[in-house]
Design a protein around this motif. Structure first.
Motif, short mmCIF file in Angstrom:
data_model
loop_
_atom_site.label_atom_id
_atom_site.label_comp_id
_atom_site.label_asym_id
_atom_site.label_seq_id
_atom_site.Cartn_x
_atom_site.Cartn_y
_atom_site.Cartn_z
N GLY A 28 16.12 -31.69 13.02
CA GLY A 28 17.01 -30.42 12.39
C GLY A 28 17.05 -31.12 11.17
O GLY A 28 16.90 -31.79 10.52
N TRP A 29 16.64 -29.90 10.63
CA TRP A 29 17.33 -29.97 8.53
C TRP A 29 17.62 -29.36 8.04
O TRP A 29 18.89 -27.96 8.54
N LEU A 30 18.69 -29.61 6.45
CA LEU A 30 19.71 -29.13 6.28
C LEU A 30 18.60 -28.89 4.42
O LEU A 30 18.63 -29.17 3.97
N THR A 31 19.10 -27.12 4.24
CA THR A 31 18.85 -27.26 2.51
C THR A 31 20.12 -27.83 1.78
O THR A 31 21.25 -28.24 2.33
N LEU A 32 19.28 -28.01 0.83
CA LEU A 32 19.99 -28.48 -0.32
C LEU A 32 21.28 -27.93 -0.39
O LEU A 32 22.96 -28.70 -0.54
N PRO A 33 21.78 -26.14 -0.73
CA PRO A 33 23.43 -25.65 -0.31
C PRO A 33 24.12 -26.67 0.81
O PRO A 33 25.03 -26.67 0.51
N ASP A 34 23.41 -26.22 1.72
CA ASP A 34 24.08 -26.92 3.20
C ASP A 34 24.66 -28.14 2.69
O ASP A 34 26.02 -28.47 2.94
#
Length: 134
Positions: free
Chosen positions: A29-35
């Motif tokens: 899984g990945w998160l965007t920088l805003p997340d």
């Protein structure tokens, strides 16, 4: 906050040429920088600073910089991650190589070094990262 993004289908071999393509050693899984900023309760500029200073690892996937979701757990960056990233950089690893090393399955841990950072095997992961420099 959006949910983590699955890595997508894995590449099967050396024909993989683009760093935007997920590989067999990519996190689930990945998160965007805003997340990441929302999860850590910090500004987006603080997230960029953490990446620049080696406290956090980001990679470009689908044209967007993302952070492996498991490295940002419980509103904190994994405790031992900055130290391991420093050791890997000292050994000559760039961000993509560090990502591959963190997510390469290792039966002797068991699991991956990234997965071991959150438990009692973190010291062993740091020892192995340190040994890469020699």
């Amino acid at each position: 906050m959006t949910e983590s993004v699955p890595a997508g289908p894995a590449s099967t071999g050396p024909e993989r040429t683009s760093p935007d393509l997920p590989g067999p050693a990519d996190p689930a899984g990945w998160l965007t920088l805003p997340d990441v900023a929302e999860r850590l309760d910090v500004s987006i500029s603080k997230v960029h600073q953490m990446i620049r200073e080696g406290e956090l690892l980001a990679a470009r996937r689908d044209g967007i910089r993302r952070v492996p979701a498991e490295l940002v757990a419980n509103q904190n960056v994994q405790k031992h991650l900055p130290g391991v990233l420093t050791l890997l950089r000292d050994a000559g690893y760039d961000d993509e190589a560090a990502l591959r090393w963190l997510y390469e399955p290792d039966d002797t841990l068991p699991g991956t070094p990234a997965g071991a950072l959150g438990g009692d095997r973190a010291r062993e992961v740091k020892r192995r990262a340190q040994a890469l420099g020699f």
